[in-house]
Design a protein around this motif. Structure first.
Motif, PDB file in Angstrom:
ATOM      1  N   ASN A 217       0.839  -1.197   0.000  1.00 25.90           N
ATOM      2  CA  ASN A 217       0.000   0.000   0.000  1.00 25.90           C
ATOM      3  C   ASN A 217       0.872   1.243   0.000  1.00 25.90           C
ATOM      4  N   VAL A 218       0.238   2.389  -0.103  1.00 21.58           N
ATOM      5  CA  VAL A 218       0.960   3.640  -0.290  1.00 21.58           C
ATOM      6  C   VAL A 218       1.770   4.002   0.949  1.00 21.58           C
ATOM      7  N   ALA A 219       1.169   3.869   2.130  1.00 24.89           N
ATOM      8  CA  ALA A 219       1.882   4.224   3.352  1.00 24.89           C
ATOM      9  C   ALA A 219       3.108   3.347   3.558  1.00 24.89           C
ATOM     10  N   ASP A 220       2.997   2.059   3.243  1.00 22.99           N
ATOM     11  CA  ASP A 220       4.141   1.160   3.392  1.00 22.99           C
ATOM     12  C   ASP A 220       5.280   1.556   2.456  1.00 22.99           C
ATOM     13  N   ALA A 221       4.934   1.993   1.235  1.00 25.46           N
ATOM     14  CA  ALA A 221       5.965   2.446   0.296  1.00 25.46           C
ATOM     15  C   ALA A 221       6.669   3.688   0.836  1.00 25.46           C
ATOM     16  N   ALA A 222       5.903   4.602   1.415  1.00 24.08           N
ATOM     17  CA  ALA A 222       6.506   5.810   1.988  1.00 24.08           C
ATOM     18  C   ALA A 222       7.397   5.470   3.168  1.00 24.08           C
ATOM     19  N   LEU A 223       6.970   4.533   3.996  1.00 21.51           N
ATOM     20  CA  LEU A 223       7.779   4.106   5.139  1.00 21.51           C
ATOM     21  C   LEU A 223       9.136   3.590   4.682  1.00 21.51           C
ATOM     22  N   LEU A 224       9.147   2.774   3.644  1.00 17.69           N
ATOM     23  CA  LEU A 224      10.415   2.227   3.160  1.00 17.69           C
ATOM     24  C   LEU A 224      11.270   3.302   2.509  1.00 17.69           C
ATOM     25  N   LEU A 225      10.660   4.183   1.720  1.00 20.32           N
ATOM     26  CA  LEU A 225      11.448   5.253   1.111  1.00 20.32           C
ATOM     27  C   LEU A 225      12.082   6.136   2.185  1.00 20.32           C
ATOM     28  N   ASP A 226      11.304   6.495   3.204  1.00 16.61           N
ATOM     29  CA  ASP A 226      11.866   7.276   4.300  1.00 16.61           C
ATOM     30  C   ASP A 226      13.022   6.538   4.960  1.00 16.61           C
ATOM     31  N   GLY A 227      12.863   5.224   5.122  1.00 20.62           N
ATOM     32  CA  GLY A 227      13.914   4.442   5.759  1.00 20.62           C
ATOM     33  C   GLY A 227      15.193   4.397   4.955  1.00 20.62           C
ATOM     34  N   ILE A 228      15.063   4.344   3.630  1.00 24.94           N
ATOM     35  CA  ILE A 228      16.248   4.307   2.765  1.00 24.94           C
ATOM     36  C   ILE A 228      16.983   5.641   2.801  1.00 24.94           C
ATOM     37  N   ILE A 229      16.229   6.735   2.874  1.00 23.90           N
ATOM     38  CA  ILE A 229      16.842   8.063   2.849  1.00 23.90           C
ATOM     39  C   ILE A 229      17.273   8.513   4.242  1.00 23.90           C
ATOM     40  N   ALA A 230      16.535   8.115   5.282  1.00 23.01           N
ATOM     41  CA  ALA A 230      16.688   8.679   6.617  1.00 23.01           C
ATOM     42  C   ALA A 230      18.095   8.647   7.195  1.00 23.01           C
ATOM     43  N   PRO A 250      10.253  13.861   5.418  1.00 26.66           N
ATOM     44  CA  PRO A 250       9.760  12.496   5.238  1.00 26.66           C
ATOM     45  C   PRO A 250       8.390  12.448   4.544  1.00 26.66           C
ATOM     46  N   TYR A 251       8.121  11.277   3.958  1.00 24.25           N
ATOM     47  CA  TYR A 251       6.945  11.147   3.106  1.00 24.25           C
ATOM     48  C   TYR A 251       5.783  10.401   3.745  1.00 24.25           C
ATOM     49  N   LEU A 252       6.028   9.736   4.882  1.00 27.43           N
ATOM     50  CA  LEU A 252       4.969   8.922   5.477  1.00 27.43           C
ATOM     51  C   LEU A 252       3.756   9.765   5.837  1.00 27.43           C
ATOM     52  N   GLY A 253       3.984  10.975   6.346  1.00 25.79           N
ATOM     53  CA  GLY A 253       2.856  11.830   6.697  1.00 25.79           C
ATOM     54  C   GLY A 253       1.971  12.142   5.507  1.00 25.79           C
ATOM     55  N   ALA A 254       2.589  12.468   4.370  1.00 27.75           N
ATOM     56  CA  ALA A 254       1.808  12.759   3.165  1.00 27.75           C
ATOM     57  C   ALA A 254       1.023  11.534   2.711  1.00 27.75           C
ATOM     58  N   ALA A 255       1.627  10.349   2.849  1.00 33.07           N
ATOM     59  CA  ALA A 255       0.957   9.122   2.418  1.00 33.07           C
ATOM     60  C   ALA A 255      -0.198   8.755   3.336  1.00 33.07           C
ATOM     61  N   ILE A 256      -0.081   9.052   4.619  1.00 31.01           N
ATOM     62  CA  ILE A 256      -1.158   8.742   5.557  1.00 31.01           C
ATOM     63  C   ILE A 256      -2.286   9.766   5.439  1.00 31.01           C
ATOM     64  N   ARG A 257      -1.925  11.054   5.366  1.00 31.53           N
ATOM     65  CA  ARG A 257      -2.967  12.083   5.307  1.00 31.53           C
ATOM     66  C   ARG A 257      -3.703  12.072   3.977  1.00 31.53           C
TER      67      ARG A 257
END
Length: 474
Positions: A217-230, A250-257
Motif C-alpha cells: 500500500n501507499v503508506a508502506d511504500a513511503a515508510l520504506l522510502l523514508d527508511g532508505i533516505i533517513a 519524510p513522506y509517510l505523513g503525506a501518504a497517511i494524510r
C-alpha cells in the motif's frame, strides 16, 4: 488471530516499536513463509536464514529502536552486493561471485535497522522487464502463477505480493520497480533522479537508474522510502539531492494524510508509437478510466494532454540501453553463458560509434526538457501502468533479441521515458482483469514531487479500496 504477514508494513513496524514482537520472531516468521511458499513462486535468488537470524539478534540487542526500519525484514535485489552473500546479478556468468563489500543501498538499509533475509530474484543484469532468466526458475505472479511477475525487480514484487516480505527495495532504470509492482497489484515508486543518496541515478549512463520501494500500500511504500533516505537525513544530505520547495520528505505523513487538490493531466500516447505497434488493452483502459473517475469525484482537475510525437526517441533510447550493456564485465568464453537478449544488447553496444552515443545522449537531454515543459501545467500526469495485461510465463522470445525488445516495449511503453526525464512516478492498483489479476495506473510527478504523488496515490487507494490486498491461496 492475525498472523504477522497479514499486517501492513506500517502496522508491523508499530508492533516492533512497542516491543509486542521481536525482530527475531519477525524474521523467523517470514523465513518460514519463504521456505513453504517460494518453491511455487521463485521470488528469491538466495535465502540466508542463519545470517538473517544473527542480524535480527544484533538489531534487537545493539541497534536503537529509533532506527527507521528497526527489525523490519526485507531482501536485497540480486543486483545489489552484500558482502559475503552470493550476488549473481541474475546471470550464470556470475554464479560463483561473492563480493567483499556491500553496495551503498545495502549499507543504507542496514544503517536504518533492517534485517535482510536474502536476495530477491532479478533477470540477467536487470536488463529485461520480466524475471525469467536461465540462472534460476521463472518468477511467477502470485495472483496467477501462469503469468510472469514483471521485472527487473520481479522477485521483490512477487515476494511482497505473496506475503513473503512486508516490503522490498527495488531499482528502476526503465520501469523495473513500476512494471513488476503493476503486474503484482502493488505500489511501486520510482523517485526523482537525485532524490535517494544510495541510488541517485547520477552515475549511470543518461541518469536512468534509481532505487525505490515496492509495497502493498501507499503508506508502506513511503515508510520504506523514508527508511532508505533517513540515515542521511532530510533534506537528503548529498550534494546532488533534488530540491523542490515544500516537497521534501519524510513522506509517510503525506501518504497517511492523503490531502490536497491537484491538477492532473492524462496521457495515452507514448514515445514508442512511431516505432512499434502500441495497443492499450481494454483492461488497461478500464483501469485508467476508473482512476480518472475517482480523481474527478475527489475534486481534482483532470484534463487530457494532447499527443506529442517523438519519432527520435526509440533509436536514442535503444542506443543508450545497448551502450549500458556494453560495460558488462564478461568476455571471451564466458560470453557463451550469457542469455541471447543480453548478448545481443552487449555486442550491439560494443559496436556503437562514439558519435552515435554522443548524439543519443544529446537528443535525450533535449527530450527531458521537452517532457518537463509539456507536463509543467500539471501537478501530476496519469497514464496506464502497463499497456497490456501481465504476459504469461514464456511469452517473450528467448532467441531473437530484436523481437524480444519489441515485445517488452509493447507491454511497457509508459515507463522508460520517465527515467529519461528524471521524474518521480508511482504505480497504484485500481482494477482487475476478469481473471482477478490487478491492473494499475501510473502517476508521474514534477521533479522532486514525491510528496504530491504519495498524497494523490493515498486518495486513489482509499477511493478504489485496493490497499493491502492479498492474492488468494497465499
Amino acid at each position: 488471530m492475525t498472523e504477522l504477514h497479514e499486517y501492513t508494513a506500517l502496522e508491523l513496524h508499530q508492533l516492533l516499536q512497542r516491543r509486542d514482537v521481536s525482530p527475531v520472531e519477525v524474521a523467523r516468521h517470514y523465513l518460514d513463509r519463504i521456505e513453504r511458499l517460494d518453491g511455487a513462486i521463485g521470488a528469491f535468488a538466495t535465502v540466508t536464514p542463519d545470517a538473517a537470524i544473527n542480524r535480527a539478534r544484533f538489531v534487537e540487542e545493539h541497534v536503537a529502536t529509533a532506527a527507521p526500519l528497526w527489525g523490519m525484514p526485507l531482501a536485497d535485489k540480486d543486483l545489489h552486493r552484500r558482502a559475503g552473500v552470493p550476488t549473481r546479478l541474475g546471470s550464470r556468468a556470475f554464479a560463483d561471485f561473492v563480493p567483499d563489500e556491500s553496495d551503498e543501498l545495502v549499507r543504507a538499509v542496514d544503517d536504518a535497522g533492517a534485517v535482510s533475509l536474502g536476495k530477491s530474484a532479478t533477470p540477467e543484469f536487470g536488463l529485461p522487464s520480466y524475471t525469467e532468466g536461465l540462472a534460476g526458475p521463472p518468477t511467477r505472479n502470485p495472483w496467477d502463477p501462469s503469468l510472469g511477475a514483471g521485472g527487473s525487480s520481479g522477485g521483490a514484487a512477487a515476494a511482497v505480493a505473496s506475503g513473503m516480505l512486508p516490503f522490498a527495495p527495488g531499482s528502476d532504470g526503465g520501469g523495473s520497480i513500476r512494471i513488476p509492482a503493476a503486474a503484482c497489484g502493488l505500489v511501486g515508486l520510482k523517485p526523482s533522479r537525485g532524490r535517494v543518496p544510495a541510488g541517485p541515478g547520477l552515475a549511470s549512463l543518461a541518469g536512468l537508474g534509481v532505487v525505490g520501494p515496492i509495497a502493498r500500500n501507499v503508506a508502506d511504500a513511503a515508510l520504506l522510502l523514508d527508511g532508505i533516505i533517513a540515515p542521511t537525513g532530510y533534506p537528503a544530505a548529498h550534494r546532488f539531492a533534488v530540491r523542490a520547495p515544500g516537497d521534501d520528505g519524510p513522506y509517510l505523513g503525506a501518504a497517511i494524510r492523503g490531502e490536497g487538490r491537484f491538477q492532473l493531466g492524462v496521457v495515452t500516447d507514448t514515445p514508442w508509437d512511431d516505432a512499434y505497434e502500441i495497443t492499450i488493452a481494454p483492461e488497461a483502459h478500464a483501469a485508467l478510466e476508473r482512476a480518472i473517475s475517482a480523481f474527478d469525484a475527489l475534486g481534482h482537475g483532470v484534463e487530457a494532454i494532447a499527443p506529442a510525437p517523438e519519432p527520435g526517441y526509440p533509436a536514442a533510447f535503444r542506443t543508450i540501453w545497448q551502450a549500458g550493456a556494453a560495460t558488462i564485465d564478461v568476455d571471451g568464453e564466458a560470453e557463451a553463458l550469457l542469455e541471447p537478449l543480453t548478448r545481443w544488447l552487449m555486442l550491439r553496444g560494443r559496436s556503437l560509434p562514439a558519435r552515435q552515443l554522443a548524439e543519443a545522449l544529446a537528443w535525450l537531454a533535449g527530450f527531458e526538457e521537452r517532457v518537463i515543459r509539456r507536463f509543467a501545467a500539471f501537478d501530476a500526469v496519469l497514464t496506464p501502468a502497463l499497456a497490456l495485461t501481465p504476459p504469461p510465463v514464456g511469452r517473450y522470445d528467448q532467441e531473437d533479441g530484436e523481437r524480444n525488445f519489441a515485445q517488452q516495449v509493447q507491454v511497457t511503453p509508459f515507463t522508460s521515458f520517465v527515467n529519461v526525464a528524471g521524474l518521480p512516478a508511482i504505480t497504484v492498483p485500481v482494477d482487475e482483469t476478469a481473471g482477478g489479476v490487478p491492473m494499475g495506473v501510473q502517476l508521474i510527478g514534477r521533479p522532486g514531487g514525491e510528496a504530491t504523488l504519495f498524497a494523490l496515490a493515498a486518495q486513489l487507494e482509499r477511493r478504489v479500496r485496493r490497499g493491502h490486498r492479498h492474492p488468494p491461496n497465499w
